[in-house]
Design a protein around this motif. Structure first.
Motif, mmCIF file in Angstrom:
data_model
loop_
_atom_site.group_PDB
_atom_site.id
_atom_site.type_symbol
_atom_site.label_atom_id
_atom_site.label_comp_id
_atom_site.label_asym_id
_atom_site.label_seq_id
_atom_site.Cartn_x
_atom_site.Cartn_y
_atom_site.Cartn_z
ATOM 1 N N UNK A 155 19.242 -78.749 5.575
ATOM 2 C CA UNK A 155 19.678 -80.055 6.075
ATOM 3 C C UNK A 155 18.457 -80.938 6.294
ATOM 4 N N UNK A 156 18.494 -82.136 5.706
ATOM 5 C CA UNK A 156 17.438 -83.136 5.850
ATOM 6 C C UNK A 156 17.983 -84.283 6.688
ATOM 7 N N UNK A 157 17.367 -84.549 7.846
ATOM 8 C CA UNK A 157 17.772 -85.664 8.703
ATOM 9 C C UNK A 157 16.892 -86.868 8.362
ATOM 10 N N UNK A 158 17.537 -88.006 8.044
ATOM 11 C CA UNK A 158 16.801 -89.195 7.643
ATOM 12 C C UNK A 158 17.240 -90.401 8.444
ATOM 13 N N UNK A 159 16.288 -91.284 8.748
ATOM 14 C CA UNK A 159 16.562 -92.538 9.432
ATOM 15 C C UNK A 159 15.979 -93.697 8.637
ATOM 16 N N UNK A 160 16.042 -94.909 9.189
ATOM 17 C CA UNK A 160 15.527 -96.084 8.475
ATOM 18 C C UNK A 160 14.085 -95.889 8.013
ATOM 19 N N UNK A 161 13.848 -96.167 6.727
ATOM 20 C CA UNK A 161 12.516 -96.028 6.155
ATOM 21 C C UNK A 161 12.206 -94.641 5.626
ATOM 22 N N UNK A 162 13.059 -93.659 5.897
ATOM 23 C CA UNK A 162 12.847 -92.305 5.390
ATOM 24 C C UNK A 162 13.426 -92.179 3.985
ATOM 25 N N UNK A 163 12.865 -91.245 3.218
ATOM 26 C CA UNK A 163 13.362 -91.014 1.869
ATOM 27 C C UNK A 163 13.374 -89.528 1.564
ATOM 28 N N UNK A 164 14.107 -89.182 0.503
ATOM 29 C CA UNK A 164 14.216 -87.799 0.059
ATOM 30 C C UNK A 164 14.379 -87.794 -1.448
ATOM 31 N N UNK A 165 13.635 -86.937 -2.109
ATOM 32 C CA UNK A 165 13.716 -86.752 -3.556
ATOM 33 C C UNK A 165 14.069 -85.282 -3.768
ATOM 34 N N UNK A 166 15.140 -84.992 -4.524
ATOM 35 C CA UNK A 166 15.554 -83.601 -4.686
ATOM 36 C C UNK A 166 16.203 -83.353 -6.040
ATOM 37 N N UNK A 167 16.326 -82.086 -6.375
ATOM 38 C CA UNK A 167 16.981 -81.633 -7.596
ATOM 39 C C UNK A 167 18.480 -81.772 -7.382
ATOM 40 N N UNK A 168 19.105 -82.717 -8.072
ATOM 41 C CA UNK A 168 20.533 -82.967 -7.853
ATOM 42 C C UNK A 168 21.425 -81.927 -8.520
ATOM 43 N N UNK A 169 20.822 -80.969 -9.232
ATOM 44 C CA UNK A 169 21.586 -79.854 -9.778
ATOM 45 C C UNK A 169 21.992 -78.868 -8.699
ATOM 46 N N UNK A 170 21.375 -78.975 -7.533
ATOM 47 C CA UNK A 170 21.729 -78.140 -6.381
ATOM 48 C C UNK A 170 22.859 -78.828 -5.632
ATOM 49 N N UNK A 171 23.844 -78.052 -5.201
ATOM 50 C CA UNK A 171 24.975 -78.605 -4.447
ATOM 51 C C UNK A 171 24.431 -79.407 -3.265
ATOM 52 N N UNK A 172 24.918 -80.655 -3.096
ATOM 53 C CA UNK A 172 24.428 -81.488 -1.999
ATOM 54 C C UNK A 172 25.562 -82.324 -1.411
ATOM 55 N N UNK A 173 25.368 -82.712 -0.162
ATOM 56 C CA UNK A 173 26.365 -83.469 0.581
ATOM 57 C C UNK A 173 25.649 -84.491 1.450
ATOM 58 N N UNK A 174 26.164 -85.694 1.466
ATOM 59 C CA UNK A 174 25.593 -86.796 2.221
ATOM 60 C C UNK A 174 26.516 -87.125 3.378
ATOM 61 N N UNK A 175 25.948 -87.298 4.581
ATOM 62 C CA UNK A 175 26.776 -87.534 5.759
ATOM 63 C C UNK A 175 26.084 -88.493 6.708
ATOM 64 N N UNK A 176 26.850 -89.446 7.248
ATOM 65 C CA UNK A 176 26.332 -90.366 8.256
ATOM 66 C C UNK A 176 26.493 -89.676 9.614
#
Length: 183
Positions: A147-168
Motif C-alpha cells: 500500500x502506497x499512501x500519497x498526498x498532494x504533490x506525491x507521485x508513484x510510478x509502478x508496473x501496471x501489470x501487477x494487480x492494483x487498486x486506487x482508493x481515496x
C-alpha cells in the motif's frame, strides 16, 4: 466511426459486447485474455459497471479494437454523470488529457475520485507502466500487496501489470494525473 444512437455514441458496454460477439468470442475466452471475471465482463457489457481506464485498455487489446474510441465514448458518459450528479453510479471520473492519442502508447488522464471511495467491483492490471501524481486529496494505491499512501504533490510510478487498486482515503475529493504506458 462509432455507431450513433439518438444523436449519441453507443454506450461503451454495448460496443464491447458487439465486438466480442462479432468475433464469436465467448465470455470465458475474454476472461482468460483479460484476467477479468465473467461476471465483471457481463456487468460492463450491460452498463451496470463503468470500467476504469486500465480495464478499457485491456478489453480493447483483447478484442483488437481501438481503445481511443472506447475512451472518448466513456469520457462523454462520465462528463454526463458529473453534470447529473444524483444519477452517478460510479465514484470515479476522468478526462482525457491526450486527445488524438488513440494509436499512441502513452495516454494521460485527469482523474477524480469521490471522498472515501474506491473503484468499485474490481482491482485491475494491464500491460505496461503507470504514473500517478496527486493534485488534491489523499489516496492509497495498492500495488500487489503493498500500500502506497500519497498526498498532494506525491507521485508513484509502478508496473501496471501487477494487480492494483486506487482508493481515496480522505474526507475530500481527490484529483490526480494518471499516465498510462501500454507497449
Amino acid at each position: 466511426m462509432p455507431a450513433k444512437k439518438t444523436g449519441r455514441l453507443t454506450p461503451v458496454g454495448k460496443r464491447i459486447k458487439k465486438a466480442r460477439t462479432d468475433k464469436k468470442m465467448t465470455y470465458a475466452t475474454l476472461a482468460n485474455e483479460t484476467g477479468f471475471s465473467i461476471d465483471f465482463i457481463k456487468q460492463v457489457e450491460s452498463g451496470k459497471v463503468t470500467p476504469p481506464v486500465g480495464s478499457l485498455l485491456q478489453l480493447s487489446r483483447a478484442l483488437e479494437i481501438d481503445s481511443g474510441d472506447l475512451l472518448k465514448d466513456e469520457e462523454g458518459r462520465m462528463q454526463d454523470r458529473i453534470k447529473a450528479y444524483t444519477k452517478r453510479t460510479s465514484n470515479y471520473a476522468y478526462t482525457t488529457l491526450t486527445p488524438g492519442a488513440e494509436n499512441k502508447h502513452l495516454k494521460a488522464f485527469r482523474v477524480k475520485i469521490d471522498a472515501k471511495q474506491d473503484h468499485p467491483g474490481v482491482s485491475y492490471n494491464h500491460t505496461g507502466e503507470e504514473f500517478v501524481y496527486v493534485l488534491e486529496g489523499t489516496i492509497e494505491v495498492m500495488v500487489g500487496e503493498h500500500i502506497n499512501a500519497l498526498g498532494p504533490g506525491d507521485s508513484l510510478h509502478f508496473n501496471s501489470g501487477i494487480q492494483h487498486l486506487l482508493r481515496n482515503t480522505g474526507e475530500t475529493d481527490a484529483e490526480l494525473i494518471v499516465v498510462i504506458y501500454n507497449p
